[in-house]
Design a protein around this motif. Structure first.
Motif, mmCIF file in Angstrom:
data_model
loop_
_atom_site.group_PDB
_atom_site.id
_atom_site.type_symbol
_atom_site.label_atom_id
_atom_site.label_comp_id
_atom_site.label_asym_id
_atom_site.label_seq_id
_atom_site.Cartn_x
_atom_site.Cartn_y
_atom_site.Cartn_z
ATOM 1 N N ALA A 65 -5.346 11.469 5.332
ATOM 2 C CA ALA A 65 -4.029 11.333 4.797
ATOM 3 C C ALA A 65 -3.397 10.247 5.073
ATOM 4 C CB ALA A 65 -3.031 12.832 5.556
ATOM 5 N N ILE A 66 -3.216 9.658 6.284
ATOM 6 C CA ILE A 66 -2.509 8.465 6.636
ATOM 7 C C ILE A 66 -3.034 7.351 5.617
ATOM 8 C CG2 ILE A 66 -2.529 6.477 8.174
ATOM 9 C CD1 ILE A 66 -2.067 8.970 10.441
ATOM 10 N N ARG A 67 -4.361 7.323 5.671
ATOM 11 C CA ARG A 67 -4.978 6.111 4.618
ATOM 12 C C ARG A 67 -4.528 6.208 3.289
ATOM 13 N NH1 ARG A 67 -9.241 7.030 1.650
ATOM 14 N NH2 ARG A 67 -10.116 8.687 2.871
ATOM 15 N N VAL B 195 1.669 4.198 -1.184
ATOM 16 C CA VAL B 195 3.011 3.815 -1.041
ATOM 17 C C VAL B 195 2.936 2.095 -1.072
ATOM 18 C CG1 VAL B 195 4.925 3.714 0.532
ATOM 19 C CG2 VAL B 195 3.718 5.796 -0.042
ATOM 20 N N GLY B 196 1.979 1.478 -0.432
ATOM 21 C CA GLY B 196 2.007 0.112 -0.415
ATOM 22 C C GLY B 196 2.845 -0.193 0.672
ATOM 23 N N ASP B 197 3.737 -1.349 0.185
ATOM 24 C CA ASP B 197 4.981 -1.682 1.310
ATOM 25 C C ASP B 197 6.307 -1.186 0.633
ATOM 26 O OD1 ASP B 197 5.048 -3.274 -1.054
ATOM 27 O OD2 ASP B 197 4.941 -5.173 -0.250
ATOM 28 N N ARG B 198 6.351 -0.118 -0.251
ATOM 29 C CA ARG B 198 7.550 0.451 -0.884
ATOM 30 C C ARG B 198 8.200 1.363 -0.011
ATOM 31 N NH1 ARG B 198 4.503 1.185 -6.431
ATOM 32 N NH2 ARG B 198 3.118 1.570 -5.046
ATOM 33 N N LYS B 199 9.345 1.886 -0.411
ATOM 34 C CA LYS B 199 10.262 2.779 0.473
ATOM 35 C C LYS B 199 10.067 4.190 0.144
ATOM 36 C CE LYS B 199 13.303 -0.392 2.487
ATOM 37 N NZ LYS B 199 14.654 -1.115 2.258
ATOM 38 N N ILE C 175 3.457 4.958 7.764
ATOM 39 C CA ILE C 175 4.198 3.531 7.093
ATOM 40 C C ILE C 175 5.522 3.335 7.860
ATOM 41 C CG2 ILE C 175 3.679 3.884 4.601
ATOM 42 C CD1 ILE C 175 6.107 5.268 4.084
ATOM 43 N N GLY C 176 5.728 3.784 8.945
ATOM 44 C CA GLY C 176 6.788 3.384 9.984
ATOM 45 C C GLY C 176 7.905 3.390 9.200
ATOM 46 N N ASP C 177 8.871 2.646 9.439
ATOM 47 C CA ASP C 177 10.256 2.401 9.004
ATOM 48 C C ASP C 177 10.241 2.165 7.342
ATOM 49 O OD1 ASP C 177 10.801 2.547 11.663
ATOM 50 O OD2 ASP C 177 11.738 0.432 11.736
ATOM 51 N N GLN C 178 9.353 2.303 6.914
ATOM 52 C CA GLN C 178 9.355 2.262 5.296
ATOM 53 C C GLN C 178 10.008 3.512 5.026
ATOM 54 O OE1 GLN C 178 5.415 -0.030 5.236
ATOM 55 N NE2 GLN C 178 5.917 0.804 3.011
ATOM 56 N N LEU C 179 9.919 4.548 5.693
ATOM 57 C CA LEU C 179 10.281 5.938 5.694
ATOM 58 C C LEU C 179 11.596 6.111 6.141
ATOM 59 C CD1 LEU C 179 9.932 9.270 4.884
ATOM 60 C CD2 LEU C 179 9.333 9.495 7.329
ATOM 61 N N THR C 180 12.574 6.979 5.371
ATOM 62 C CA THR C 180 13.976 7.124 5.735
ATOM 63 C C THR C 180 14.097 8.547 5.642
ATOM 64 O OG1 THR C 180 14.879 5.079 5.358
ATOM 65 C CG2 THR C 180 16.465 6.789 5.605
ATOM 66 N N GLU D 38 18.029 1.362 -0.360
ATOM 67 C CA GLU D 38 17.648 0.216 -1.541
ATOM 68 C C GLU D 38 16.276 0.198 -1.580
ATOM 69 O OE1 GLU D 38 18.947 -3.989 -2.054
ATOM 70 O OE2 GLU D 38 20.755 -2.937 -0.913
ATOM 71 N N GLY D 39 15.851 0.493 -2.908
ATOM 72 C CA GLY D 39 14.442 -0.019 -3.201
ATOM 73 C C GLY D 39 13.498 1.265 -2.879
ATOM 74 N N ALA D 40 14.184 2.605 -2.683
ATOM 75 C CA ALA D 40 13.374 3.776 -2.490
ATOM 76 C C ALA D 40 12.624 4.032 -3.674
ATOM 77 C CB ALA D 40 14.003 4.794 -1.806
ATOM 78 N N GLU D 41 11.346 4.218 -3.640
ATOM 79 C CA GLU D 41 10.592 4.656 -5.066
ATOM 80 C C GLU D 41 9.767 5.817 -4.894
ATOM 81 O OE1 GLU D 41 7.979 1.739 -6.722
ATOM 82 O OE2 GLU D 41 9.282 0.253 -6.157
ATOM 83 N N PHE D 42 9.962 6.373 -3.635
ATOM 84 C CA PHE D 42 9.028 7.703 -3.456
ATOM 85 C C PHE D 42 9.644 8.754 -2.910
ATOM 86 C CE2 PHE D 42 5.911 4.562 -3.666
ATOM 87 C CZ PHE D 42 4.998 4.903 -4.389
ATOM 88 N N LEU D 43 9.786 10.046 -3.217
ATOM 89 C CA LEU D 43 10.372 11.265 -2.500
ATOM 90 C C LEU D 43 9.325 12.059 -1.673
ATOM 91 C CD1 LEU D 43 12.860 12.968 -2.078
ATOM 92 C CD2 LEU D 43 12.185 14.254 -4.029
#
Ligand code: XMP
Length: 523
Positions: free
Chosen positions: A215-217, A223-227, A249-254, A325-330
């Motif tokens: 799942a992590i992979r 997601v790549g480097d997006r948010k 993805i660490g801090d790319q997640l809010t 800013e720049g969030a592309e995924f939910l």
């Protein structure tokens, strides 16, 4: 996010009520499987799916009816083992040259039946007929029956109403059972699935540790480097999804936690502390109690309450998510039962009992793509994944809590005073349940505050306070439920504690309605 790195088993669904249970039994054996409706399973689908084995589910139709459900005939030349259950057995016999007859009273069987073995033995029944009784209990539910088995098949078990209760062509590893091994009333049924998948060469590589890595992979690839933004409710599903995505993805997640002022005692603090302090996950705590309670002021109709909460939830979520800013995924904690396209023979829309609260429609509105890392899991597998990720047991084992929160446990108008009383009563009740060691035995428990005041006497004075109802149910999936049979001692002790410890309540009742005809929540 279909994963292709595991051996996969395909369950072709012909519309049985219990198809999901086949998947449950297989998952318990660490076998990865997917359920697909027969209409979708074409030759091309089979080639792409590349199953290592196939199971035909049961179903309500009759193979003798023209146009009744069938698998593509290429399934028989894939060279993989096939197991047909009930209607699936009849399909297999019919397709391979046997004969099925319409049920008559003498041969139809519904409910418990007993299978006795024939002289011939096959590995599918290894571990059966061992208790000395010479027979095995199974659960039958069939009208039609097989009258003649297909060439190449032998009989391995019979029951009074089914002379071909279990048959097989060992050379091709095609097996057919008239009964349902997946249900609870076939106590040794799991053994049949175990023998089948072992013979098919499954190694049982579907473990939570493997799932977590995969799942992590896959999240990283998607997601790549997006948010990503994730609506956190404090429930198990969204929490596990958030922790898993954060690991990927660490801090790319809010995460956005919408506090609508309808949460239980200390709930907001617990969620915020856990995610922000313990997991270091960026978290927006949207304290919007004023907004929600303001709009709910004076509203007493249950559906109106639900609609207001649903609408505001989306507005609020959108407002906060828009700030990232720049969030592309939910991210959503969608589970496998929500994804399975079951075969429906009833047709027609079902009646809406309650408008369930979710964020449906939001991704399109905001132009977001979905990340749903739990799409392949059942609820108990999500819990296992949560444990694998190190979430505390106390969090993972929490009872379900509805999106509209305490609003639907407060029939009639919602006031801050009533919510405060309800929170306190609920906390005492849950404390009692925990102290008596019952929390994990009960599926869901809560207090509802009733829109009625009653007269009581405390000390030497008259009281005129609210009545409340305790609710505790056992259920598997929330679709049906039975009330929990507390002892009278427990109920008496709890009533006393609530009345003594919670100002504003002077009468306690216990709700003993099952679902149906009731629902679990009061609104
Ligand atoms: P009912 O009251 O319909 O509840 O018998 C069945 C289960 O669903 C939960 N529930 C909800 N969960 N949003 C949710 O996320 C909702 O709007 C909602 N309404 C009910 C309820 O707590 C029970 O577990």
């Amino acid at each position: 996010m279909t994963d292709t790195s595991h051996d996969r088993l395909l369950i072709i669904d012909f519309g049985s009520q219990v198809t999901q249970l086949i998947a449950r039994r297989l998952r318990e054996l660490n076998v990865y499987c997917e359920i697909h409706p027969y209409q979708k399973v074409t030759d091309a689908f089979l080639t792409e799916f590349a199953p290592k084995a196939v199971i035909f589910s049961g179903g309500p139709d009759s193979v003798m009816r023209e146009g009744s459900p069938r698998p593509p005939q290429s399934v028989y030349t894939l060279g993989v083992p096939i197991l047909g259950i009930c209607y699936g057995q009849q399909v297999m016999m019919h397709d391979l040259g046997g004969r099925v007859e319409a049920g008559e009273h003498a041969t139809a069987e519904f409910g418990r039946a007993y299978i006795t073995p024939t002289e011939d033995r096959c590995e599918l029944l290894n571990g059966w007929f061992m208790d000395g009784s010479g027979r095995e209990q199974v659960w039958m539910s069939h009208g039609d029956h097989v009258a003649e088995i297909a060439p190449g098949f032998s009989v391995y078990g019979t029951s009074p109403g089914a002379p071909f209760a279990i048959t097989g062509d060992v050379k091709r590893q095609f097996y057919a059972a008239q009964f349902h091994p997946e249900v609870h009333h076939t106590p040794n049924g799991k053994t049949v699935y175990e023998n089948f998948v072992r013979a098919a060469g499954f190694t049982g590589d579907w473990t939570m540790a493997a799932y977590r890595e995969d799942a992590i992979r896959l999240i990283r690839e998607q997601v790549g480097d997006r948010k990503v933004i994730c609506g956190l409710s404090g429930g198990v599903d969204s929490s596990v999804a958030a922790v898993l995505i954060h690991e990927a993805i660490g801090d790319q997640l809010t995460c956005v936690f919408v506090d609508h002022g309808l949460l239980r005692m200390n709930e907001a603090d617990e969620v915020v502390t856990m995610f922000r302090d313990n997991y270091n996950i960026p978290l927006i705590h949207a304290d919007e109690a004023e907004l929600f309670l303001g709009e709910l002021d004076g509203v007493s109709d249950p559906e109106t309450k639900r609609k207001i909460i649903g609408r505001l939830f989306i507005d609020v979520f959108q407002k906060y998510a828009g700030e990232i800013e720049g969030a592309e995924f939910l991210a959503q904690g969608t589970l496998y039962p929500d994804v399975i396209e079951s075969v429906s023979f009833s047709g027609g829309p079902s009646v809406t009992i309650k408008s369930h609260h979710n964020v449906g429609g939001l991704p399109e509105k905001m132009g977001l793509k979905l990340v749903e890392p739990l799409r392949e899991l059942f609820k108990d597998e999500v819990r296992a994944l949560g444990r694998e990720l190190g979430l505390p047991d106390s969090f993972i084992g929490r009872h379900p809590f509805p999106g509209p929160g305490l609003a639907i446990r407060c029939p009639g108008e919602i006031t801050r005073e009533k919510l405060e009383i309800l929170r306190k009563a609920d906390a005492v009740y849950i404390d009692q349940i925990r102290k008596h060691g019952l929390y994990d035995e009960i599926w869901q428990a809560f207090v509802a505050i009733l829109p009625v005041r009653t007269v009581g006497v405390m000390g030497d004075g008259r009281t005129y306070d609210f009545a409340c109802a305790l609710r505790a149910v056992n259920s598997v999936d929330g679709m049906t439920a039975d009330y929990y049979p507390f002892t009278h001692d427990f109920l008496g002790e709890t009533a006393t504690r609530i009345i003594n410890e919670v100002r504003g309540i002077n009468r306690v009742t216990y709700d003993i309605t099952s679902k149906p005809p009731g629902t679990i929540e009061w609104e």
